[in-house]
Scaffold this motif. Sequence first.
Motif, PDB file in Angstrom:
ATOM      1  N   ARG A   1      34.462  29.919  44.359  1.00 15.22           N
ATOM      2  CA  ARG A   1      33.886  30.553  43.167  1.00 15.22           C
ATOM      3  C   ARG A   1      32.687  31.413  43.547  1.00 15.22           C
ATOM      4  N   TYR A   2      31.788  30.860  44.368  1.00 13.93           N
ATOM      5  CA  TYR A   2      30.584  31.584  44.770  1.00 13.93           C
ATOM      6  C   TYR A   2      30.933  32.838  45.571  1.00 13.93           C
ATOM      7  N   SER A   3      31.916  32.723  46.463  1.00 14.71           N
ATOM      8  CA  SER A   3      32.306  33.860  47.301  1.00 14.71           C
ATOM      9  C   SER A   3      32.949  34.979  46.482  1.00 14.71           C
ATOM     10  N   ARG A   4      33.584  34.626  45.351  1.00  9.70           N
ATOM     11  CA  ARG A   4      34.252  35.638  44.518  1.00  9.70           C
ATOM     12  C   ARG A   4      33.307  36.300  43.519  1.00  9.70           C
ATOM     13  N   THR A   5      32.136  35.695  43.289  1.00 11.03           N
ATOM     14  CA  THR A   5      31.192  36.268  42.318  1.00 11.03           C
ATOM     15  C   THR A   5      29.918  36.790  42.980  1.00 11.03           C
ATOM     16  N   LEU A   6      29.746  36.526  44.283  1.00 15.83           N
ATOM     17  CA  LEU A   6      28.554  36.965  45.010  1.00 15.83           C
ATOM     18  C   LEU A   6      28.548  38.494  45.124  1.00 15.83           C
TER      19      LEU A   6
ATOM     20  N   GLU B   1      27.497  41.703  46.932  1.00 20.27           N
ATOM     21  CA  GLU B   1      27.056  42.155  48.249  1.00 20.27           C
ATOM     22  C   GLU B   1      27.388  43.630  48.424  1.00 20.27           C
ATOM     23  N   GLU B   2      26.697  44.252  49.378  1.00 22.89           N
ATOM     24  CA  GLU B   2      26.997  45.647  49.697  1.00 22.89           C
ATOM     25  C   GLU B   2      28.318  45.725  50.457  1.00 22.89           C
ATOM     26  N   GLY B   3      29.050  46.798  50.240  1.00 18.24           N
ATOM     27  CA  GLY B   3      30.314  46.972  50.929  1.00 18.24           C
ATOM     28  C   GLY B   3      31.459  46.305  50.184  1.00 18.24           C
ATOM     29  N   PRO B   4      32.668  46.431  50.726  1.00 21.26           N
ATOM     30  CA  PRO B   4      33.849  45.871  50.051  1.00 21.26           C
ATOM     31  C   PRO B   4      33.879  44.342  50.086  1.00 21.26           C
ATOM     32  N   ARG B   5      34.423  43.750  49.020  1.00 21.07           N
ATOM     33  CA  ARG B   5      34.593  42.305  48.965  1.00 21.07           C
ATOM     34  C   ARG B   5      35.825  41.922  49.789  1.00 21.07           C
ATOM     35  N   TYR B   6      35.818  40.715  50.354  1.00 17.41           N
ATOM     36  CA  TYR B   6      36.975  40.280  51.142  1.00 17.41           C
ATOM     37  C   TYR B   6      38.208  40.162  50.250  1.00 17.41           C
ATOM     38  N   LEU B   7      39.377  40.403  50.838  1.00 16.46           N
ATOM     39  CA  LEU B   7      40.637  40.364  50.098  1.00 16.46           C
ATOM     40  C   LEU B   7      41.183  38.942  50.106  1.00 16.46           C
ATOM     41  N   SER B   8      41.426  38.391  48.928  1.00 17.77           N
ATOM     42  CA  SER B   8      41.919  37.014  48.833  1.00 17.77           C
ATOM     43  C   SER B   8      43.303  36.875  49.464  1.00 17.77           C
ATOM     44  N   SER B   9      44.098  37.955  49.411  1.00 18.89           N
ATOM     45  CA  SER B   9      45.450  37.901  49.993  1.00 18.89           C
ATOM     46  C   SER B   9      45.396  37.687  51.506  1.00 18.89           C
ATOM     47  N   THR B  10      44.406  38.321  52.174  1.00 19.56           N
ATOM     48  CA  THR B  10      44.274  38.133  53.627  1.00 19.56           C
ATOM     49  C   THR B  10      43.718  36.745  53.935  1.00 19.56           C
ATOM     50  N   ALA B  11      42.843  36.237  53.067  1.00 21.19           N
ATOM     51  CA  ALA B  11      42.274  34.896  53.267  1.00 21.19           C
ATOM     52  C   ALA B  11      43.371  33.833  53.217  1.00 21.19           C
TER      53      ALA B  11
ATOM     54  N   VAL C   1      50.042  40.855  51.115  1.00 16.08           N
ATOM     55  CA  VAL C   1      48.981  41.754  51.580  1.00 16.08           C
ATOM     56  C   VAL C   1      49.486  43.194  51.579  1.00 16.08           C
ATOM     57  N   TYR C   2      50.708  43.396  52.105  1.00 13.83           N
ATOM     58  CA  TYR C   2      51.281  44.743  52.200  1.00 13.83           C
ATOM     59  C   TYR C   2      51.507  45.356  50.813  1.00 13.83           C
ATOM     60  N   VAL C   3      52.048  44.545  49.892  1.00 18.50           N
ATOM     61  CA  VAL C   3      52.393  45.057  48.556  1.00 18.50           C
ATOM     62  C   VAL C   3      51.152  45.338  47.715  1.00 18.50           C
ATOM     63  N   TYR C   4      50.208  44.382  47.686  1.00 14.83           N
ATOM     64  CA  TYR C   4      49.073  44.499  46.770  1.00 14.83           C
ATOM     65  C   TYR C   4      47.829  45.132  47.381  1.00 14.83           C
ATOM     66  N   ASP C   5      47.606  44.914  48.682  1.00 16.30           N
ATOM     67  CA  ASP C   5      46.365  45.397  49.289  1.00 16.30           C
ATOM     68  C   ASP C   5      46.602  46.256  50.525  1.00 16.30           C
ATOM     69  N   GLY C   6      47.821  46.779  50.664  1.00 13.74           N
ATOM     70  CA  GLY C   6      48.155  47.583  51.838  1.00 13.74           C
ATOM     71  C   GLY C   6      47.228  48.765  52.037  1.00 13.74           C
ATOM     72  N   GLU C   7      46.902  49.471  50.954  1.00 11.09           N
ATOM     73  CA  GLU C   7      46.029  50.643  51.037  1.00 11.09           C
ATOM     74  C   GLU C   7      44.633  50.268  51.494  1.00 11.09           C
TER      75      GLU C   7
ATOM     76  N   GLY D   1      40.419  47.753  56.945  1.00 11.76           N
ATOM     77  CA  GLY D   1      40.750  46.706  57.897  1.00 11.76           C
ATOM     78  C   GLY D   1      41.129  45.390  57.234  1.00 11.76           C
ATOM     79  N   PHE D   2      41.827  44.549  57.995  1.00  5.65           N
ATOM     80  CA  PHE D   2      42.338  43.277  57.490  1.00  5.65           C
ATOM     81  C   PHE D   2      41.193  42.317  57.144  1.00  5.65           C
ATOM     82  N   PHE D   3      40.133  42.344  57.956  1.00  6.93           N
ATOM     83  CA  PHE D   3      39.019  41.401  57.767  1.00  6.93           C
ATOM     84  C   PHE D   3      37.829  42.039  57.052  1.00  6.93           C
ATOM     85  N   GLN D   4      38.091  43.034  56.222  1.00  6.09           N
ATOM     86  CA  GLN D   4      37.004  43.676  55.476  1.00  6.09           C
ATOM     87  C   GLN D   4      36.297  42.663  54.572  1.00  6.09           C
ATOM     88  N   GLY D   5      34.973  42.743  54.555  1.00  3.23           N
ATOM     89  CA  GLY D   5      34.179  41.893  53.672  1.00  3.23           C
ATOM     90  C   GLY D   5      34.037  40.448  54.127  1.00  3.23           C
TER      91      GLY D   5
END
Length: 326
Positions: free
Chosen positions: A25-30, A32-42, A224-230, A236-240
């Motif tokens: 919950r905290y990681s999804r509402t925190l 921060e500067e830059g892109p948030r991490y993608l839950s699909s890659t997590a 990941v490919y379908v929803y967050d491919g772009e 990058g895969f490990f963004q955020g």
Amino acid sequence: MSANLKYLSLGILVFQTTSLVLTMRYSRTLKEEGPRYLSSTAVVVAELLKIMACIFLVYKDSKCSLRALNRVLHDEILNKPMETLKLAIPSGIYTLQNNLLYVALSNLDAATYQVTYQLKILTTALFSVSMLSKKLGVYQWLSLVILMTGVAFVQWPSDSQELDSKELSAGSQFVGLMAVLTACFSSGFAGVYFEKILKETKQSVWIRNIQLGFFGSIFGLMGVYVYDGELVSKNGFFQGYNQLTWIVVVLQALGGLVIAAVIKYADNILKGFATSLSIILSTLISYFWLQDFVPTSVFFLGAILVITATFLYGYDPKPAGNPIKA
């Protein structure tokens, strides 16, 4: 020694359940500067970590012999393709469920999520009756009615307009509710299906989890490919990813394995205690630390009903002189 293991199990169950929900919950509402991490890659990374952990456990069971490990993996997975394919269905559902939990906790506070997610007891019970021909007692049916009533109270809309505006800025509560309800149904079906497979075969839980992780990684990468491919191709895969993200991923990967390892020491009453303590801790931390939740009297009533239902579902009355058949 047995009592110590029981209390250790209780502590581990409470820690895993509470910490995963709160950190996610905290990681999804925190902010921060830059892109948030993608839950699909997590989800994918968590599946890969789970595979690595299970391979290590099989290696340990094989007396730390690489040759024995290679033989077990070859005999139990590669030489039994149909047995391995059976895990594709629950694996796909678990992957969907894991993604839905991120959606739910992006839109619901941890306390509301924790209480509502206990509906998985209801779905698991119903699927157990239909798929495993399991018979439920009077206490269990009563607990399911109490459970539904409690969750209905927890989801009762608040009169506060300020809270509503805060919730809308953080995300839609309706989206979170739909995500957690769908996760409850998927958890119930996949859990019972997995239990059925385990009862039909003699493969170890760790081998089964390697098979689950293999298919989970494939389904996860497709997501990941379908929803967050772009976004992946752009940042990058490990963004955020940061330290908190990795804590969430490790907790999600190892959580199920930890529970599987300690469950033989934890009876139904102990699991009820773990669930209850987790709900209470999530409520307190959401209110005092995350400050994204203000409990109402209706919420407390619903939470008490859900906790009561959890204990009642695990209650197993054994009348004297009337042994229960196995």
